[in-house]
Design a protein around this motif. Sequence first.
Motif, PDB file in Angstrom:
ATOM      1  N   LEU A  14       0.797  -1.224   0.000  1.00 18.91           N
ATOM      2  CA  LEU A  14       0.000   0.000   0.000  1.00 18.91           C
ATOM      3  C   LEU A  14       0.834   1.280   0.000  1.00 18.91           C
ATOM      4  O   LEU A  14       0.349   2.332  -0.408  1.00 18.91           O
ATOM      5  CB  LEU A  14      -0.947   0.008   1.213  1.00 18.91           C
ATOM      6  CG  LEU A  14      -2.055  -1.039   1.195  1.00 18.91           C
ATOM      7  CD1 LEU A  14      -2.839  -0.991   2.500  1.00 18.91           C
ATOM      8  CD2 LEU A  14      -2.984  -0.848   0.005  1.00 18.91           C
ATOM      9  N   LEU A  15       2.088   1.187   0.445  1.00 20.30           N
ATOM     10  CA  LEU A  15       2.947   2.375   0.476  1.00 20.30           C
ATOM     11  C   LEU A  15       3.221   2.950  -0.911  1.00 20.30           C
ATOM     12  O   LEU A  15       3.729   4.062  -1.038  1.00 20.30           O
ATOM     13  CB  LEU A  15       4.272   2.070   1.190  1.00 20.30           C
ATOM     14  CG  LEU A  15       4.185   1.995   2.709  1.00 20.30           C
ATOM     15  CD1 LEU A  15       5.499   1.506   3.300  1.00 20.30           C
ATOM     16  CD2 LEU A  15       3.809   3.343   3.309  1.00 20.30           C
ATOM     17  N   ARG A  16       2.856   2.233  -1.937  1.00 19.67           N
ATOM     18  CA  ARG A  16       3.038   2.717  -3.307  1.00 19.67           C
ATOM     19  C   ARG A  16       2.114   3.893  -3.611  1.00 19.67           C
ATOM     20  O   ARG A  16       2.389   4.674  -4.519  1.00 19.67           O
ATOM     21  CB  ARG A  16       2.759   1.604  -4.309  1.00 19.67           C
ATOM     22  CG  ARG A  16       3.697   0.443  -4.191  1.00 19.67           C
ATOM     23  CD  ARG A  16       3.317  -0.662  -5.142  1.00 19.67           C
ATOM     24  NE  ARG A  16       4.080  -1.850  -4.820  1.00 19.67           N
ATOM     25  CZ  ARG A  16       3.873  -3.025  -5.359  1.00 19.67           C
ATOM     26  NH1 ARG A  16       2.932  -3.184  -6.276  1.00 19.67           N
ATOM     27  NH2 ARG A  16       4.604  -4.064  -5.013  1.00 19.67           N
ATOM     28  N   TRP A  17       0.984   3.982  -2.882  1.00 17.45           N
ATOM     29  CA  TRP A  17       0.003   5.038  -3.134  1.00 17.45           C
ATOM     30  C   TRP A  17       0.239   6.213  -2.197  1.00 17.45           C
ATOM     31  O   TRP A  17       0.351   6.056  -0.978  1.00 17.45           O
ATOM     32  CB  TRP A  17      -1.414   4.515  -2.982  1.00 17.45           C
ATOM     33  CG  TRP A  17      -1.779   3.591  -4.096  1.00 17.45           C
ATOM     34  CD1 TRP A  17      -1.818   3.888  -5.434  1.00 17.45           C
ATOM     35  CD2 TRP A  17      -2.137   2.219  -3.992  1.00 17.45           C
ATOM     36  NE1 TRP A  17      -2.177   2.785  -6.157  1.00 17.45           N
ATOM     37  CE2 TRP A  17      -2.387   1.745  -5.287  1.00 17.45           C
ATOM     38  CE3 TRP A  17      -2.279   1.341  -2.925  1.00 17.45           C
ATOM     39  CZ2 TRP A  17      -2.767   0.441  -5.554  1.00 17.45           C
ATOM     40  CZ3 TRP A  17      -2.655   0.048  -3.184  1.00 17.45           C
ATOM     41  CH2 TRP A  17      -2.895  -0.392  -4.488  1.00 17.45           C
ATOM     42  N   HIS A  18       0.291   7.397  -2.765  1.00 17.83           N
ATOM     43  CA  HIS A  18       0.630   8.611  -2.028  1.00 17.83           C
ATOM     44  C   HIS A  18      -0.307   8.861  -0.841  1.00 17.83           C
ATOM     45  O   HIS A  18       0.152   9.171   0.259  1.00 17.83           O
ATOM     46  CB  HIS A  18       0.622   9.818  -2.972  1.00 17.83           C
ATOM     47  CG  HIS A  18       0.882  11.112  -2.275  1.00 17.83           C
ATOM     48  ND1 HIS A  18       2.119  11.435  -1.766  1.00 17.83           N
ATOM     49  CD2 HIS A  18       0.060  12.150  -1.967  1.00 17.83           C
ATOM     50  CE1 HIS A  18       2.050  12.619  -1.188  1.00 17.83           C
ATOM     51  NE2 HIS A  18       0.821  13.075  -1.300  1.00 17.83           N
ATOM     52  N   PHE A  19      -1.614   8.739  -1.063  1.00 11.79           N
ATOM     53  CA  PHE A  19      -2.558   9.056   0.024  1.00 11.79           C
ATOM     54  C   PHE A  19      -2.388   8.097   1.203  1.00 11.79           C
ATOM     55  O   PHE A  19      -2.510   8.497   2.358  1.00 11.79           O
ATOM     56  CB  PHE A  19      -4.008   9.061  -0.470  1.00 11.79           C
ATOM     57  CG  PHE A  19      -4.541   7.723  -0.889  1.00 11.79           C
ATOM     58  CD1 PHE A  19      -4.348   7.240  -2.176  1.00 11.79           C
ATOM     59  CD2 PHE A  19      -5.238   6.936   0.019  1.00 11.79           C
ATOM     60  CE1 PHE A  19      -4.834   6.005  -2.552  1.00 11.79           C
ATOM     61  CE2 PHE A  19      -5.734   5.695  -0.353  1.00 11.79           C
ATOM     62  CZ  PHE A  19      -5.520   5.234  -1.642  1.00 11.79           C
ATOM     63  N   TYR A  20      -2.075   6.849   0.922  1.00 11.70           N
ATOM     64  CA  TYR A  20      -1.841   5.891   2.013  1.00 11.70           C
ATOM     65  C   TYR A  20      -0.507   6.190   2.693  1.00 11.70           C
ATOM     66  O   TYR A  20      -0.412   6.197   3.927  1.00 11.70           O
ATOM     67  CB  TYR A  20      -1.858   4.446   1.500  1.00 11.70           C
ATOM     68  CG  TYR A  20      -1.506   3.457   2.596  1.00 11.70           C
ATOM     69  CD1 TYR A  20      -2.473   3.038   3.497  1.00 11.70           C
ATOM     70  CD2 TYR A  20      -0.207   2.984   2.761  1.00 11.70           C
ATOM     71  CE1 TYR A  20      -2.160   2.165   4.535  1.00 11.70           C
ATOM     72  CE2 TYR A  20       0.118   2.118   3.787  1.00 11.70           C
ATOM     73  CZ  TYR A  20      -0.858   1.708   4.663  1.00 11.70           C
ATOM     74  OH  TYR A  20      -0.533   0.856   5.691  1.00 11.70           O
ATOM     75  N   LYS A  21       0.504   6.440   1.886  1.00 15.01           N
ATOM     76  CA  LYS A  21       1.848   6.693   2.428  1.00 15.01           C
ATOM     77  C   LYS A  21       1.839   7.903   3.354  1.00 15.01           C
ATOM     78  O   LYS A  21       2.457   7.883   4.423  1.00 15.01           O
ATOM     79  CB  LYS A  21       2.840   6.901   1.288  1.00 15.01           C
ATOM     80  CG  LYS A  21       4.273   7.003   1.748  1.00 15.01           C
ATOM     81  CD  LYS A  21       5.215   7.059   0.549  1.00 15.01           C
ATOM     82  CE  LYS A  21       6.654   7.001   1.002  1.00 15.01           C
ATOM     83  NZ  LYS A  21       7.562   6.912  -0.137  1.00 15.01           N
ATOM     84  N   LYS A  22       1.114   8.952   2.981  1.00 14.91           N
ATOM     85  CA  LYS A  22       1.033  10.158   3.790  1.00 14.91           C
ATOM     86  C   LYS A  22       0.416   9.843   5.165  1.00 14.91           C
ATOM     87  O   LYS A  22       0.940  10.262   6.193  1.00 14.91           O
ATOM     88  CB  LYS A  22       0.201  11.217   3.062  1.00 14.91           C
ATOM     89  CG  LYS A  22       0.220  12.566   3.698  1.00 14.91           C
ATOM     90  CD  LYS A  22      -0.543  13.568   2.844  1.00 14.91           C
ATOM     91  CE  LYS A  22      -0.531  14.928   3.506  1.00 14.91           C
ATOM     92  NZ  LYS A  22      -1.257  15.914   2.721  1.00 14.91           N
TER      93      LYS A  22
END
Length: 152
Positions: A62-70
């Motif tokens: 999931l860390l690949r997606w910006h909104f999740y990573k943030k």
Amino acid sequence: MIEDIIITMLWSISPFGEAKVGIPIGLKSGTNPYIIFVAAFVANVLVFPVMIFFLDHVNRYLLRWHFYKKGALFVAKKAKKGAKDKIQKYGFWGLMLFVMIPVPGTGVYAGTIATYLFNIERKKAFAANTIGIFFSSVIVWFATMATLKAIE
């Protein structure tokens, strides 16, 4: 009775309450207080292996997606800030105490995230989390029992 136990367990695995909320809700239902304690404790302990699996496998994907990573970075910074001094200074005992204190922001979710972030040995971290959950649950159980008796 079964419904009350299930509700207790669901609150105890919830990141919004853990056993700190599951125990009072279960005890208020009038179900056997010892069954409520065991149900809440076991459900709360089960969070650790599920969270470790999530952090090891699902989180990396999931860390690949910006909104999740943030969001993940925000949670990681809060967990690191709250637990860093205790865990680095006291190790196993610091993690156990961090999980044991029955206040918002501590508990098995934060303890598991700290385990992941500080790369703590999993067996020791599981033991520290379990012992912390037990003592936290005992504190909440006794406080709730005393409050319910005082209200009667």
